[in-house]
Structure formats: C-alpha cells, structure tokens
Design a protein around this motif. Structure first.
Motif, short mmCIF file in Angstrom:
data_model
loop_
_atom_site.label_atom_id
_atom_site.label_comp_id
_atom_site.label_asym_id
_atom_site.label_seq_id
_atom_site.Cartn_x
_atom_site.Cartn_y
_atom_site.Cartn_z
N VAL A 85 19.67 28.72 -47.23
CA VAL A 85 20.41 29.47 -45.97
C VAL A 85 19.54 29.00 -44.39
O VAL A 85 20.75 29.16 -43.57
CB VAL A 85 21.89 29.74 -46.38
CG1 VAL A 85 22.53 30.18 -47.19
CG2 VAL A 85 21.33 31.80 -46.48
N ASP A 86 18.77 29.53 -44.24
CA ASP A 86 17.88 30.09 -42.98
C ASP A 86 17.76 28.34 -42.80
O ASP A 86 17.39 27.62 -41.38
CB ASP A 86 16.39 30.81 -43.40
CG ASP A 86 16.13 30.38 -44.68
OD1 ASP A 86 15.58 30.22 -45.22
OD2 ASP A 86 13.98 30.84 -43.85
N LEU A 87 17.80 27.08 -43.39
CA LEU A 87 17.44 26.27 -43.46
C LEU A 87 18.13 25.62 -42.84
O LEU A 87 18.65 24.11 -43.29
CB LEU A 87 16.81 24.99 -44.78
CG LEU A 87 14.95 26.12 -44.96
CD1 LEU A 87 14.42 25.55 -45.72
CD2 LEU A 87 14.01 26.35 -43.61
N LEU A 88 19.26 26.08 -42.93
CA LEU A 88 20.79 25.09 -42.55
C LEU A 88 21.24 25.63 -41.81
O LEU A 88 21.46 26.51 -40.98
CB LEU A 88 21.55 25.54 -43.77
CG LEU A 88 21.07 25.22 -45.38
CD1 LEU A 88 23.29 26.04 -46.51
CD2 LEU A 88 21.54 23.55 -45.72
N GLY A 89 23.26 24.31 -40.83
CA GLY A 89 23.63 24.70 -40.00
C GLY A 89 24.65 25.19 -40.47
O GLY A 89 24.67 26.25 -41.61
N ASP A 130 12.98 19.85 -40.57
CA ASP A 130 12.75 18.90 -40.25
C ASP A 130 11.65 17.62 -41.35
O ASP A 130 11.68 16.76 -41.39
CB ASP A 130 11.39 18.92 -39.04
CG ASP A 130 12.19 19.62 -37.50
OD1 ASP A 130 13.50 18.85 -37.74
OD2 ASP A 130 11.90 19.66 -36.82
N ASP A 131 11.52 18.95 -42.13
CA ASP A 131 10.65 17.88 -43.74
C ASP A 131 11.16 17.58 -44.21
O ASP A 131 11.29 16.59 -45.55
CB ASP A 131 9.48 18.92 -44.16
CG ASP A 131 8.25 19.68 -43.03
OD1 ASP A 131 8.27 18.57 -42.26
OD2 ASP A 131 7.70 20.30 -43.24
N ASP A 132 13.29 18.17 -45.22
CA ASP A 132 13.90 17.15 -45.40
C ASP A 132 13.94 16.15 -44.91
O ASP A 132 14.53 15.97 -44.01
CB ASP A 132 14.77 18.26 -45.88
CG ASP A 132 15.79 18.60 -46.86
OD1 ASP A 132 15.60 17.37 -47.34
OD2 ASP A 132 16.01 19.49 -47.25
N PRO A 133 14.31 15.61 -46.22
CA PRO A 133 14.85 13.76 -45.85
C PRO A 133 16.10 13.61 -45.73
O PRO A 133 16.73 12.62 -45.10
CB PRO A 133 14.59 13.10 -47.65
CG PRO A 133 13.92 14.05 -48.23
CD PRO A 133 13.63 15.61 -47.24
N ALA A 134 16.81 14.90 -46.53
CA ALA A 134 18.10 14.92 -46.29
C ALA A 134 18.56 15.68 -44.24
O ALA A 134 18.35 16.34 -44.27
CB ALA A 134 19.15 15.83 -47.46
#
Length: 158
Positions: A85-89, A130-134
């Motif tokens: 969840v730390d990688l989500l807005g 930034d490394d996630d394609p989605a």
C-alpha cells in the motif's frame, strides 16, 4: 473484571470474495439437466446422479475459484496479484455511472484490472512506483468504501 488488551489496528484486515452472482450460479446449474439428458438413455438413476454431480461441481468450482480482494499487513491483494500500500496513491471509490465508465471507456490499457460482472462497485488506485508498468489498479468490490478505507488505514500505518 478481566483486562482485555484492545486489538491492535495493525492486525485489522479486510477480505472479500468476488463470488459470481446468483444469476451466473443459476445459469451454471443448468448444466446438471444437460448432463443428465446425455446419460438418460443408459440408465435413469445414473443420469440423475451424474446430473447432480455435474451441477454441484460446476457451482462449487465457480465459487471456489472466485478471486478475493484483501488488505492485510500493508499489502493489497486482488486475485493473485499483490502490491504494497506504500506504493499506492489515494483510492477512489466509484459507483453507478462512474463505475460503469471506469469499467468501460475510461479503462486504459496500462491499468491493471480485475473486473467482475454483477458487481457494481469499483475501486481505482494510482500506482506511485515508477518501475511498475501499471499506472492504476482498477478492481471490482461489493463494498468499495470499506476497501478504500482499509487501504487508507494501512497507508497511515494504523
């Protein structure tokens, strides 16, 4: 009086199974009489048993294979996919016409999605990695407000 430790918010979790709608299960159960008809020239009892087994197996398989949405230990899991969840807005709750648009004309090819027919609510969350394609996760939920609240709660570390 007993001293009971309050449950820690970090242990709070959310889990929802995106099981098929009643109409889909009823439609799948129609396979039972079809299977019974195939075996009816051989033996009537065998036809009933085979039809019952086929109907039950199809319905049980549809329910057991349904994906889940879960938020636990700082991780959002939708089906077999997971992301911290730390990688989500901030999550967006979409219902009605907004949800219909999110499942259709607003769904982009670079969005990751798990959408289920018969489930109106949709949650859309931006991916900040930034490394996630989605760029977004877009998924169905029967209780999108609760999912969004649990994601927000997990992001705050509470």
């Amino acid at each position: 009086m007993h001293n009971v430790a309050p449950s820690t918010p970090a242990s709070a979790a959310y889990k929802e199974r995106l099981s098929p709608s009643l109409w889909i299960l009823a439609s799948a159960a129609v396979c039972a009489p079809m299977a019974a008809i195939v075996f009816s020239p051989i033996d009537g009892t065998l036809a009933l048993v085979v039809g019952l087994i086929v109907g039950v197996l199809i319905v049980v398989t549809l329910v057991a294979a349904a994906p889940t949405v879960a938020v636990k230990d700082g991780v959002l899991r939708v089906g077999r996919a997971h992301i911290g969840v730390d990688l989500l807005g901030a999550p967006e709750v979409l219902t009605g016409e907004e949800a219909r648009a999110a499942r259709g004309r607003e769904l982009r090819r670079d969005d990751w999605h798990m959408l289920r027919g018969g489930i109106d609510g949709v949650v859309r969350v931006a991916v900040l990695d930034d490394d996630d394609p989605a760029t977004h996760w877009v998924f169905s939920s029967r209780t999108p407000e609760r999912v969004a609240a649990m994601i927000t709660r997990a992001q705050r570390g509470r």
